[in-house]
Every structure is written in C-alpha cells, then in structure tokens.
Design an enzyme around this catalytic site. Structure first.
Site, PDB file in Angstrom:
ATOM      1  N   ALA A  15       9.686  87.253  63.037  1.00  0.00           N
ATOM      2  CA  ALA A  15      10.727  87.647  61.915  1.00  0.00           C
ATOM      3  C   ALA A  15       9.506  87.562  60.637  1.00  0.00           C
ATOM      4  O   ALA A  15      10.084  88.501  59.869  1.00  0.00           O
ATOM      5  CB  ALA A  15      11.632  86.556  62.183  1.00  0.00           C
ATOM      6  N   GLU A  64       2.599  79.522  57.381  1.00  0.00           N
ATOM      7  CA  GLU A  64       2.770  79.261  58.810  1.00  0.00           C
ATOM      8  C   GLU A  64       2.264  77.797  59.200  1.00  0.00           C
ATOM      9  O   GLU A  64       1.003  77.401  58.718  1.00  0.00           O
ATOM     10  CB  GLU A  64       1.895  80.230  59.525  1.00  0.00           C
ATOM     11  CG  GLU A  64       1.530  79.957  61.084  1.00  0.00           C
ATOM     12  CD  GLU A  64       2.819  79.593  62.032  1.00  0.00           C
ATOM     13  OE1 GLU A  64       4.035  80.543  61.898  1.00  0.00           O
ATOM     14  OE2 GLU A  64       2.873  78.775  62.673  1.00  0.00           O
ATOM     15  N   GLN A  65       2.987  77.086  59.958  1.00  0.00           N
ATOM     16  CA  GLN A  65       2.455  75.569  60.219  1.00  0.00           C
ATOM     17  C   GLN A  65       1.039  75.482  61.199  1.00  0.00           C
ATOM     18  O   GLN A  65       0.448  74.624  60.964  1.00  0.00           O
ATOM     19  CB  GLN A  65       3.653  74.851  60.899  1.00  0.00           C
ATOM     20  CG  GLN A  65       3.936  75.204  62.233  1.00  0.00           C
ATOM     21  CD  GLN A  65       5.095  74.487  62.974  1.00  0.00           C
ATOM     22  OE1 GLN A  65       5.553  73.561  62.397  1.00  0.00           O
ATOM     23  NE2 GLN A  65       5.337  74.846  64.256  1.00  0.00           N
ATOM     24  N   ARG A 105       3.073  88.567  74.172  1.00  0.00           N
ATOM     25  CA  ARG A 105       3.477  88.157  72.804  1.00  0.00           C
ATOM     26  C   ARG A 105       2.020  88.118  71.900  1.00  0.00           C
ATOM     27  O   ARG A 105       2.265  88.402  70.795  1.00  0.00           O
ATOM     28  CB  ARG A 105       4.189  87.013  72.728  1.00  0.00           C
ATOM     29  CG  ARG A 105       5.633  86.885  73.632  1.00  0.00           C
ATOM     30  CD  ARG A 105       6.132  85.614  73.508  1.00  0.00           C
ATOM     31  NE  ARG A 105       6.709  85.200  72.309  1.00  0.00           N
ATOM     32  CZ  ARG A 105       7.930  85.321  71.678  1.00  0.00           C
ATOM     33  NH1 ARG A 105       8.693  85.507  72.543  1.00  0.00           N
ATOM     34  NH2 ARG A 105       8.022  84.774  70.408  1.00  0.00           N
ATOM     35  N   TYR A 152       8.117  92.074  85.318  1.00  0.00           N
ATOM     36  CA  TYR A 152       7.682  93.111  84.696  1.00  0.00           C
ATOM     37  C   TYR A 152       6.229  92.936  84.357  1.00  0.00           C
ATOM     38  O   TYR A 152       5.487  92.096  84.023  1.00  0.00           O
ATOM     39  CB  TYR A 152       8.379  93.569  83.520  1.00  0.00           C
ATOM     40  CG  TYR A 152       8.602  93.031  82.351  1.00  0.00           C
ATOM     41  CD1 TYR A 152       7.556  92.845  81.368  1.00  0.00           C
ATOM     42  CD2 TYR A 152       9.777  91.963  81.988  1.00  0.00           C
ATOM     43  CE1 TYR A 152       7.479  91.928  80.162  1.00  0.00           C
ATOM     44  CE2 TYR A 152       9.673  91.268  80.798  1.00  0.00           C
ATOM     45  CZ  TYR A 152       8.573  91.355  79.791  1.00  0.00           C
ATOM     46  OH  TYR A 152       8.719  90.546  78.613  1.00  0.00           O
ATOM     47  N   ASP A 186      15.250  83.710  64.582  1.00  0.00           N
ATOM     48  CA  ASP A 186      15.781  82.639  65.328  1.00  0.00           C
ATOM     49  C   ASP A 186      16.273  81.186  64.602  1.00  0.00           C
ATOM     50  O   ASP A 186      17.054  80.495  64.678  1.00  0.00           O
ATOM     51  CB  ASP A 186      14.992  81.924  66.627  1.00  0.00           C
ATOM     52  CG  ASP A 186      14.806  82.660  67.755  1.00  0.00           C
ATOM     53  OD1 ASP A 186      15.459  83.733  67.707  1.00  0.00           O
ATOM     54  OD2 ASP A 186      14.172  82.113  68.754  1.00  0.00           O
TER      55      ASP A 186
HETATM   56  C1  LIG Z   1      12.258  82.578  77.965  1.00  0.00           C
HETATM   57  C2  LIG Z   1      12.516  83.802  77.054  1.00  0.00           C
HETATM   58  C3  LIG Z   1      12.184  84.818  76.981  1.00  0.00           C
HETATM   59  C4  LIG Z   1      12.538  85.711  75.885  1.00  0.00           C
HETATM   60  N1  LIG Z   1      12.209  86.987  75.878  1.00  0.00           N
HETATM   61  C5  LIG Z   1      12.511  88.034  75.090  1.00  0.00           C
HETATM   62  C6  LIG Z   1      12.383  89.515  75.321  1.00  0.00           C
HETATM   63  O1  LIG Z   1      11.812  89.866  76.353  1.00  0.00           O
HETATM   64  N2  LIG Z   1      12.840  90.294  74.265  1.00  0.00           N
HETATM   65  C7  LIG Z   1      13.252  89.730  72.966  1.00  0.00           C
HETATM   66  O2  LIG Z   1      13.527  90.616  72.253  1.00  0.00           O
HETATM   67  N3  LIG Z   1      13.318  88.327  72.939  1.00  0.00           N
HETATM   68  C8  LIG Z   1      12.937  87.673  73.854  1.00  0.00           C
HETATM   69  N4  LIG Z   1      12.964  86.248  73.564  1.00  0.00           N
HETATM   70  C9  LIG Z   1      13.197  85.803  72.189  1.00  0.00           C
HETATM   71  C10 LIG Z   1      12.433  85.825  71.155  1.00  0.00           C
HETATM   72  O3  LIG Z   1      11.178  85.221  71.748  1.00  0.00           O
HETATM   73  C11 LIG Z   1      12.784  85.009  69.892  1.00  0.00           C
HETATM   74  O4  LIG Z   1      14.000  85.409  69.555  1.00  0.00           O
HETATM   75  C12 LIG Z   1      11.684  85.494  68.747  1.00  0.00           C
HETATM   76  O5  LIG Z   1      10.468  85.087  69.122  1.00  0.00           O
HETATM   77  C13 LIG Z   1      12.248  84.976  67.470  1.00  0.00           C
HETATM   78  O6  LIG Z   1      11.398  85.262  66.299  1.00  0.00           O
HETATM   79  P1  LIG Z   1      11.080  84.414  65.154  1.00  0.00           P
HETATM   80  O7  LIG Z   1      10.033  84.599  64.513  1.00  0.00           O
HETATM   81  O8  LIG Z   1      12.565  84.157  64.455  1.00  0.00           O
HETATM   82  O9  LIG Z   1      10.812  82.587  65.714  1.00  0.00           O
HETATM   83  P2  LIG Z   1       9.598  82.111  66.357  1.00  0.00           P
HETATM   84  O10 LIG Z   1       8.944  83.415  67.308  1.00  0.00           O
HETATM   85  O11 LIG Z   1      10.087  81.007  66.903  1.00  0.00           O
HETATM   86  O12 LIG Z   1       8.656  81.896  65.141  1.00  0.00           O
HETATM   87  C14 LIG Z   1       8.733  80.717  64.193  1.00  0.00           C
HETATM   88  C15 LIG Z   1       7.499  80.590  63.500  1.00  0.00           C
HETATM   89  O13 LIG Z   1       7.694  79.577  62.474  1.00  0.00           O
HETATM   90  C16 LIG Z   1       6.696  78.910  62.497  1.00  0.00           C
HETATM   91  N5  LIG Z   1       7.188  77.406  62.254  1.00  0.00           N
HETATM   92  C17 LIG Z   1       7.969  76.455  62.670  1.00  0.00           C
HETATM   93  N6  LIG Z   1       8.485  75.491  61.865  1.00  0.00           N
HETATM   94  C18 LIG Z   1       7.810  75.785  60.571  1.00  0.00           C
HETATM   95  C19 LIG Z   1       7.390  75.005  59.501  1.00  0.00           C
HETATM   96  N7  LIG Z   1       8.012  73.938  59.089  1.00  0.00           N
HETATM   97  N8  LIG Z   1       6.553  75.444  58.432  1.00  0.00           N
HETATM   98  C20 LIG Z   1       5.848  76.617  58.798  1.00  0.00           C
HETATM   99  N9  LIG Z   1       6.026  77.291  59.841  1.00  0.00           N
HETATM  100  C21 LIG Z   1       6.813  77.059  60.979  1.00  0.00           C
HETATM  101  C22 LIG Z   1       6.241  78.654  64.338  1.00  0.00           C
HETATM  102  O14 LIG Z   1       5.036  78.056  64.262  1.00  0.00           O
HETATM  103  C23 LIG Z   1       6.279  80.145  64.470  1.00  0.00           C
HETATM  104  O15 LIG Z   1       5.233  80.729  64.447  1.00  0.00           O
HETATM  105  C24 LIG Z   1      12.935  85.242  74.576  1.00  0.00           C
HETATM  106  C25 LIG Z   1      13.150  83.957  74.522  1.00  0.00           C
HETATM  107  C26 LIG Z   1      12.656  83.055  75.593  1.00  0.00           C
HETATM  108  C27 LIG Z   1      12.905  81.573  75.449  1.00  0.00           C
END
Ligand SMILES: Cc1cc2nc3c(=O)[nH]c(=O)nc-3n(C[C@H](O)[C@H](O)[C@H](O)COP(=O)(O)OP(=O)(O)OC[C@H]3O[C@@H](n4cnc5c(N)ncnc54)[C@H](O)[C@@H]3O)c2cc1C
Length: 394
Positions: free
Chosen positions: A15, A34-35, A108, A216, A296
């Site tokens: 995101a 990023e942490q 990923r 897959y 998320d």
């Molecule tokens: C088993 C499983 C399978 C999945 N398969 C799929 C799929 O096939 N297709 C799909 O669309 N989705 C899939 N998902 C969901 C998807 O992985 C997540 O919805 C997506 O990664 C969310 O992205 P995000 O950037 O919001 O959060 P995240 O990917 O969690 O990234 C958050 C980032 O913030 C950083 N961070 C955290 N806290 C701090 C802080 N305090 N300060 C600075 N940085 C911080 C973290 O290090 C990380 O880099 C799956 C999830 C799971 C659990």
C-alpha cells in the site's frame, strides 16, 4: 497550487509503495518511512487479479510486473480425497480478454522489487529504511512524525503500516488485532522436490472439512506457492508466525489426496512457516485531520478472495489521485475515505463469507450441490479512472 511539503507514508509495504509511486508520478514529493532496515519479503507469493494488475499498470510498472510473474492458464477446486476437479475454469487469455488486464501470480519479493525499483527511479531518497514510526502529532500546517531514524515533517501522514499499525494505534487506540480462527502454513516449494512435478492445472484449491490447500506455480513454473489453511479454536503461540512443525502439518492433512500430500511434504521440507491470521473490527472512519489509514492498517481481510494486496494497491492509486488534486490534504483524505470505505468494507465481508463457505462445505461434489466459487465481482473495478467526485460516504 503545488504541495510545498512532502506527503509522509508510514510503511513501505504494497500500500505504501503504491501510494508513493502514484504521488511521485503526479509531481508530489513523498517520504516513505519503513521500519525494516532492509526491505525483505520472503517465503510467500501473491495472486494479483485483473483489478490489481490494472491499477499497477497505471503506476507504470506493467512491463516489469509481467516479466516477473507467472500467467496461470486454468484453475480448479478439487476434492480433498479424490483430487477430482469439482469446478474448473480458464484463466489466461479468457480472463484477460474479459477484464482487459491479466491475472498474475508472483513471489512477494519480486513484486516488492518491481515497486521499489520504480520508486528509486523517480526519487532515490523517497524511501527511508530503519524508520520505525513511534510518535505522531499534527497542527494546522502539517504533521510531525518521530521515527527511529529521526523526525520528519510533512503535509499529511498516510498510515500504510499493516495490520499491527502504529498509526492506527495512535489515532484510535483499538488494541491488538484479533485472532480470526484460521491458521495458514505458507511456503514456496521447488517443483523438482515434488514426487509429481507435472500437476495440473497450474492453480488449484483442495477443499476439505475445515481445511483447504491452495497451490499455484511461480518463478517460470520452477516453484510452487503452497498455502494450507485450517480452522482452529485459538492461537496460543508466542507471536503470530513460527516455523512449521512437520508432524502437526502432516497430521492436519493426513488422508488427503496424494497430490495434496505431495504439497504438504514439500512444505515440510522447504522450511514453511505457520501463521495465525489476525483481523480487526471495522473502524467507523479512518481519517483524523491530516492523518489517515490505508491497506491492512485500515481494513485487514482474510485471504480467501486473494484481494488483500489488490485492495492495498487500489487504495494507493486512489489515495495518490486524491492528494494530487491540490494542497488541501484534509479534503483529499476525506475524498479518499468516501471512495474507499464502501468498497473495502464490502470486500472484507465477502472474503469472510467466502472463507466460511469453502471451509464448511460438505465436499460432496455433486451437480445439485455445487461447490461455491467466487463470482469475481471485484475484478471490474478500475482505480485509475473511477470518478473522485463522490459526495457522500454510503
Ligand atoms: C496467508 C496469506 C495469503 C495472502 N495471499 C494474498 C493473495 O494471494 N492476494 C492478495 O491480494 N492478498 C493476499 N494476502 C493479503 C496481503 O498480503 C495483504 O493484504 C497486503 O500485504 C497488505 O499490504 P499493506 O501494504 O497494507 O501491509 P503490509 O504488507 O503488512 O506492509 C506494512 C509495512 O509497514 C511496515 N511497518 C509496520 N509497522 C511500522 C512502523 N511502526 N513504522 C514503519 N513501518 C512499519 C512493515 O514493515 C511493512 O513493510 C494474503 C495474506 C495472507 C496472510
């Protein structure tokens, strides 16, 4: 009018990186905090449905994304004991023809590389590693963020820091995430290590009582992403991810079809991890003044529609489009929330319902008891062109 301060983004996940790319392409400066000291996404893959690949195309990464991905040709839902296809459908060209964008699958780590390479091309200084967000304050002119790598000042803060979001905790203090009742064992297995490397079709989900197994192909078909899910009563482990116990994993899928057992053996020998799947109750809103949440951090969802990353990508594209309209960041964050809240909430609910359907299905595989299949309703959405002029949040 232009943005005279950068937009701050907490989190360099999917995101955060998509938001940053969208903003840089529109000429808006960004700082991604990023942490992690080193960006590392290992051990799992991601499916990207046409709504996700369409949104990524709008960020200019389409060619690199396609080069790093596997293009699945056909998918099936299989009976957990017989291995028979209960439902099967074409992916590949038919899906791309219908939705105008492909369905892709990739590691990923490869998706992260595609996004960070493009980010560095636009601004090598945009990403600050080792910058764990620890404190946030806002005033009428901007936002100040305290991190492990120093203090940053920007026009607004986008909380893209995942399901354990520090930004969400600072805004709403709604505690730790809740265990959803599902565990997942995930790993990437070399195809050459399988007893039967010629499995078909390239994408399949085995459905059994209270258990499912997704597999897959990725990386030029040389590896297979395997995710085994089980419904359980509680999560009693320390933390939320730990090395898989082969005996527990084998016992959970004992008696399954030999192809499924082959995948389980692959997971056991390839150093898989066991994850508790955690979620959160929906917040009534995401924005507070100059700070808001995406991905998320705003709306975690179960993975059964394969749309969590897709929502994070769509969020990023739309957050960037809203902020790029002008320097009134509070209006932009309100616009983003009006656009995204209904769609994200709907998809979260559908992922919950789909998870229950596939885990509670009786697995009879008869014509009058059809296996529930996702209807792909999410794939139509186009984050790059949808109108930003929504007046009310429904
Ligand atoms: C088993 C499983 C399978 C999945 N398969 C799929 C799929 O096939 N297709 C799909 O669309 N989705 C899939 N998902 C969901 C998807 O992985 C997540 O919805 C997506 O990664 C969310 O992205 P995000 O950037 O919001 O959060 P995240 O990917 O969690 O990234 C958050 C980032 O913030 C950083 N961070 C955290 N806290 C701090 C802080 N305090 N300060 C600075 N940085 C911080 C973290 O290090 C990380 O880099 C799956 C999830 C799971 C659990």
């Amino acid at each position: 009018m232009t943005h005279d301060q950068p937009v701050l983004i907490a989190g360099g996940g999917i995101a955060g990186l998509c938001t940053a790319l969208g903003l840089l392409r529109a000429g808006v400066p960004v700082r991604v905090l990023e942490q992690a000291a080193v960006l590392r996404e290992v051990g799992a893959a991601v499916s990207l449905a046409p709504n996700a690949t369409r949104a990524l195309d709008s960020l200019g990464v389409g060619a690199a994304l396609r080069a790093a991905s596997n293009w699945p040709q056909r998918a099936a839902m299989k009976h957990y004991k017989t291995g028979a296809d209960m439902v099967a459908y074409d992916m590949g060209k038919p899906m791309e023809g219908r939705w105008g964008s492909p369905y892709l699958q990739l590691l990923r780590a490869d998706l992260h590389n595609v996004l960070t390479d493009e980010l560095h091309r636009w601004d090598p200084a945009a990403l600050k590693l080792g910058a764990r967000v620890a404190g946030i304050s806002q005033d009428s002119n901007g936002v100040t963020v305290e991190t492990a790598a120093g203090t940053f000042r920007g026009s607004c803060l986008v909380g893209a820091d995942g399901v354990r979001s520090a930004v969400r905790a600072a805004l709403y203090g709604d505690g730790a995430p809740d265990f959803t009742g599902y565990v997942a064992w995930r790993g990437v297995v070399p195809v050459e290590s399988l007893r039967n490397p010629d499995f078909t079709p390239d994408t399949a989900v085995f459905l059994g009582p209270q258990r499912t197994l997704l597999r897959y192909r990725v990386r030029d078909q040389s590896a297979v992403n395997v995710v085994a899910f089980a419904r359980v009563d509680s999560w009693t482990e320390e933390g939320w991810s730990l090395p898989a116990d082969p005996a527990e994993l084998r016992a959970a899928f004992a008696g399954w079809h030999e192809e499924a057992e082959d995948m389980i053996e692959g997971l056991c020998s390839s150093g898989a991890f066991k994850w508790g799947l955690f979620g959160r109750a929906a917040l009534p809103r995401w924005q507070q003044g100059r700070v808001s949440l995406i991905g998320d951090a705003a709306h975690p969802q179960l993975p059964f529609l394969g749309q969590g990353a897709a929502m994070a990508i769509e969020d990023g594209v739309l957050m960037a489009r809203a902020l790029a309209r002008g320097p009134d960041v509070e209006a932009a964050l309100a616009c983003y929330e009006r656009l995204r809240y209904p769609r994200a909430t709907h998809v979260v609910q559908r992922a919950d319902a789909h998870g229950l359907r596939i885990h509670q299905h009786l697995v009879t595989a008869s014509a009058d008891d059809p296996v529930p299949r996702d209807d792909f309703a999410e794939f139509d959405f186009d984050a790059a062109t949808v109108s930003l002029d929504v007046q009310e949040r429904s």
